[in-house]
Design a protein around this motif. Sequence first.
Motif, PDB file in Angstrom:
ATOM      1  N   GLY A 137       0.807  -1.212   0.000  1.00  0.00           N
ATOM      2  CA  GLY A 137       0.000   0.000   0.000  1.00  0.00           C
ATOM      3  C   GLY A 137       0.840   1.262   0.000  1.00  0.00           C
ATOM      4  O   GLY A 137       1.992   1.281   0.445  1.00  0.00           O
ATOM      5  N   LEU A 138       0.265   2.318  -0.497  1.00  0.00           N
ATOM      6  CA  LEU A 138       0.942   3.613  -0.545  1.00  0.00           C
ATOM      7  C   LEU A 138       1.231   4.140   0.859  1.00  0.00           C
ATOM      8  O   LEU A 138       2.283   4.725   1.105  1.00  0.00           O
ATOM      9  CB  LEU A 138       0.087   4.622  -1.329  1.00  0.00           C
ATOM     10  CG  LEU A 138       0.632   6.033  -1.454  1.00  0.00           C
ATOM     11  CD1 LEU A 138       1.951   6.027  -2.230  1.00  0.00           C
ATOM     12  CD2 LEU A 138      -0.371   6.943  -2.124  1.00  0.00           C
ATOM     13  N   TYR A 139       0.311   3.904   1.792  1.00  0.00           N
ATOM     14  CA  TYR A 139       0.509   4.372   3.166  1.00  0.00           C
ATOM     15  C   TYR A 139       1.757   3.728   3.776  1.00  0.00           C
ATOM     16  O   TYR A 139       2.589   4.407   4.370  1.00  0.00           O
ATOM     17  CB  TYR A 139      -0.718   4.056   4.011  1.00  0.00           C
ATOM     18  CG  TYR A 139      -0.504   4.276   5.487  1.00  0.00           C
ATOM     19  CD1 TYR A 139      -0.500   5.554   6.014  1.00  0.00           C
ATOM     20  CD2 TYR A 139      -0.256   3.214   6.349  1.00  0.00           C
ATOM     21  CE1 TYR A 139      -0.275   5.781   7.354  1.00  0.00           C
ATOM     22  CE2 TYR A 139      -0.043   3.420   7.690  1.00  0.00           C
ATOM     23  CZ  TYR A 139      -0.047   4.693   8.184  1.00  0.00           C
ATOM     24  OH  TYR A 139       0.189   4.905   9.515  1.00  0.00           O
ATOM     25  N   VAL A 140       1.915   2.415   3.611  1.00  0.00           N
ATOM     26  CA  VAL A 140       3.073   1.702   4.166  1.00  0.00           C
ATOM     27  C   VAL A 140       4.349   2.196   3.516  1.00  0.00           C
ATOM     28  O   VAL A 140       5.369   2.407   4.185  1.00  0.00           O
ATOM     29  CB  VAL A 140       2.904   0.175   3.980  1.00  0.00           C
ATOM     30  CG1 VAL A 140       4.141  -0.570   4.416  1.00  0.00           C
ATOM     31  CG2 VAL A 140       1.700  -0.316   4.734  1.00  0.00           C
ATOM     32  N   TRP A 141       4.299   2.423   2.227  1.00  0.00           N
ATOM     33  CA  TRP A 141       5.471   2.910   1.520  1.00  0.00           C
ATOM     34  C   TRP A 141       5.883   4.284   2.044  1.00  0.00           C
ATOM     35  O   TRP A 141       7.075   4.544   2.272  1.00  0.00           O
ATOM     36  CB  TRP A 141       5.179   2.963   0.026  1.00  0.00           C
ATOM     37  CG  TRP A 141       6.331   3.431  -0.799  1.00  0.00           C
ATOM     38  CD1 TRP A 141       7.418   2.703  -1.193  1.00  0.00           C
ATOM     39  CD2 TRP A 141       6.520   4.751  -1.321  1.00  0.00           C
ATOM     40  NE1 TRP A 141       8.264   3.481  -1.932  1.00  0.00           N
ATOM     41  CE2 TRP A 141       7.737   4.746  -2.031  1.00  0.00           C
ATOM     42  CE3 TRP A 141       5.775   5.923  -1.264  1.00  0.00           C
ATOM     43  CZ2 TRP A 141       8.218   5.874  -2.662  1.00  0.00           C
ATOM     44  CZ3 TRP A 141       6.256   7.041  -1.897  1.00  0.00           C
ATOM     45  CH2 TRP A 141       7.465   7.006  -2.587  1.00  0.00           C
ATOM     46  N   LEU A 142       4.897   5.181   2.240  1.00  0.00           N
ATOM     47  CA  LEU A 142       5.208   6.518   2.761  1.00  0.00           C
ATOM     48  C   LEU A 142       5.773   6.462   4.177  1.00  0.00           C
ATOM     49  O   LEU A 142       6.727   7.167   4.502  1.00  0.00           O
ATOM     50  CB  LEU A 142       3.955   7.396   2.734  1.00  0.00           C
ATOM     51  CG  LEU A 142       3.513   7.911   1.377  1.00  0.00           C
ATOM     52  CD1 LEU A 142       2.157   8.590   1.480  1.00  0.00           C
ATOM     53  CD2 LEU A 142       4.541   8.853   0.798  1.00  0.00           C
ATOM     54  N   VAL A 143       5.190   5.612   5.018  1.00  0.00           N
ATOM     55  CA  VAL A 143       5.673   5.494   6.398  1.00  0.00           C
ATOM     56  C   VAL A 143       7.115   4.992   6.412  1.00  0.00           C
ATOM     57  O   VAL A 143       7.955   5.489   7.170  1.00  0.00           O
ATOM     58  CB  VAL A 143       4.746   4.565   7.216  1.00  0.00           C
ATOM     59  CG1 VAL A 143       5.380   4.171   8.531  1.00  0.00           C
ATOM     60  CG2 VAL A 143       3.405   5.240   7.462  1.00  0.00           C
ATOM     61  N   GLU A 144       7.413   4.008   5.563  1.00  0.00           N
ATOM     62  CA  GLU A 144       8.769   3.453   5.537  1.00  0.00           C
ATOM     63  C   GLU A 144       9.768   4.418   4.917  1.00  0.00           C
ATOM     64  O   GLU A 144      10.884   4.576   5.416  1.00  0.00           O
ATOM     65  CB  GLU A 144       8.770   2.127   4.781  1.00  0.00           C
ATOM     66  CG  GLU A 144       8.082   1.023   5.544  1.00  0.00           C
ATOM     67  CD  GLU A 144       7.957  -0.267   4.746  1.00  0.00           C
ATOM     68  OE1 GLU A 144       8.358  -0.276   3.550  1.00  0.00           O
ATOM     69  OE2 GLU A 144       7.465  -1.253   5.307  1.00  0.00           O
ATOM     70  N   LYS A 145       9.398   5.079   3.833  1.00  0.00           N
ATOM     71  CA  LYS A 145      10.323   6.000   3.157  1.00  0.00           C
ATOM     72  C   LYS A 145      10.628   7.229   4.002  1.00  0.00           C
ATOM     73  O   LYS A 145      11.732   7.742   3.995  1.00  0.00           O
ATOM     74  CB  LYS A 145       9.770   6.432   1.799  1.00  0.00           C
ATOM     75  CG  LYS A 145       9.819   5.362   0.763  1.00  0.00           C
ATOM     76  CD  LYS A 145      11.241   5.034   0.394  1.00  0.00           C
ATOM     77  CE  LYS A 145      11.252   3.939  -0.667  1.00  0.00           C
ATOM     78  NZ  LYS A 145      12.589   3.439  -0.916  1.00  0.00           N
ATOM     79  N   LEU A 146       9.619   7.729   4.700  1.00  0.00           N
ATOM     80  CA  LEU A 146       9.801   8.932   5.513  1.00  0.00           C
ATOM     81  C   LEU A 146      10.218   8.624   6.934  1.00  0.00           C
ATOM     82  O   LEU A 146      10.395   9.532   7.750  1.00  0.00           O
ATOM     83  CB  LEU A 146       8.508   9.761   5.501  1.00  0.00           C
ATOM     84  CG  LEU A 146       8.053  10.265   4.136  1.00  0.00           C
ATOM     85  CD1 LEU A 146       6.704  10.967   4.244  1.00  0.00           C
ATOM     86  CD2 LEU A 146       9.088  11.190   3.520  1.00  0.00           C
ATOM     87  N   HIS A 147      10.346   7.339   7.269  1.00  0.00           N
ATOM     88  CA  HIS A 147      10.743   6.880   8.606  1.00  0.00           C
ATOM     89  C   HIS A 147       9.870   7.491   9.699  1.00  0.00           C
ATOM     90  O   HIS A 147      10.359   8.003  10.708  1.00  0.00           O
ATOM     91  CB  HIS A 147      12.213   7.193   8.872  1.00  0.00           C
ATOM     92  CG  HIS A 147      13.143   6.615   7.850  1.00  0.00           C
ATOM     93  ND1 HIS A 147      13.359   5.266   7.735  1.00  0.00           N
ATOM     94  CD2 HIS A 147      13.879   7.196   6.864  1.00  0.00           C
ATOM     95  CE1 HIS A 147      14.203   5.029   6.743  1.00  0.00           C
ATOM     96  NE2 HIS A 147      14.529   6.196   6.187  1.00  0.00           N
TER      97      HIS A 147
END
Length: 181
Positions: free
Chosen positions: A105-115
Amino acid sequence: MLYTLKISFFDYQLSNPGSEHIFVGLKNYTALFKDPELINSMSKTFIFMFFSVFFEVIIGVILALGLNTIPAFRRLFTSLTLIPMMVAPLVIGLMFSFFTNPQFGLYVWLVEKLHLPLPTVLTDQSVTAMVVTVIMDVWEWAPYLGLTFLAGLQSISGEFYVTLTARLLYLLNSVMLRQYV
């Protein structure tokens, strides 16, 4: 519907033919309202309803006031505002499901990329699942309320605004002058 009301006062079981002739009175209703699952479901439904309507009205009013103040491109912005409402609720549910998917999901990707120190799975906990559901509902229905409020704002004549402005200025002056009188 009347038949459903009638059989609610009987011990009606689909697996037991003839059980609809055993009158139990209000026993079914007392058992229903003593059921903790019903109380839990109703409380979550009321929580969802309260927060959804609360945020939909606030965002709808802000949207209406914003659209009412911009004369240029008002029709374009009004049309863009309608997009979430035109999409079927099933599609919106699928869209948010893909957005919050724990694997891709996009949400998980954003959380991981932005730490970010946020949970990656939003539907594990009851509270976060409720928040996601409220956000999804508000995103879909706030534009509808915004357009409804915008229609109401545009039906008000210009004389009313002049009168309102004059009264507000009078009230402000009287409050400010009280200090000196």
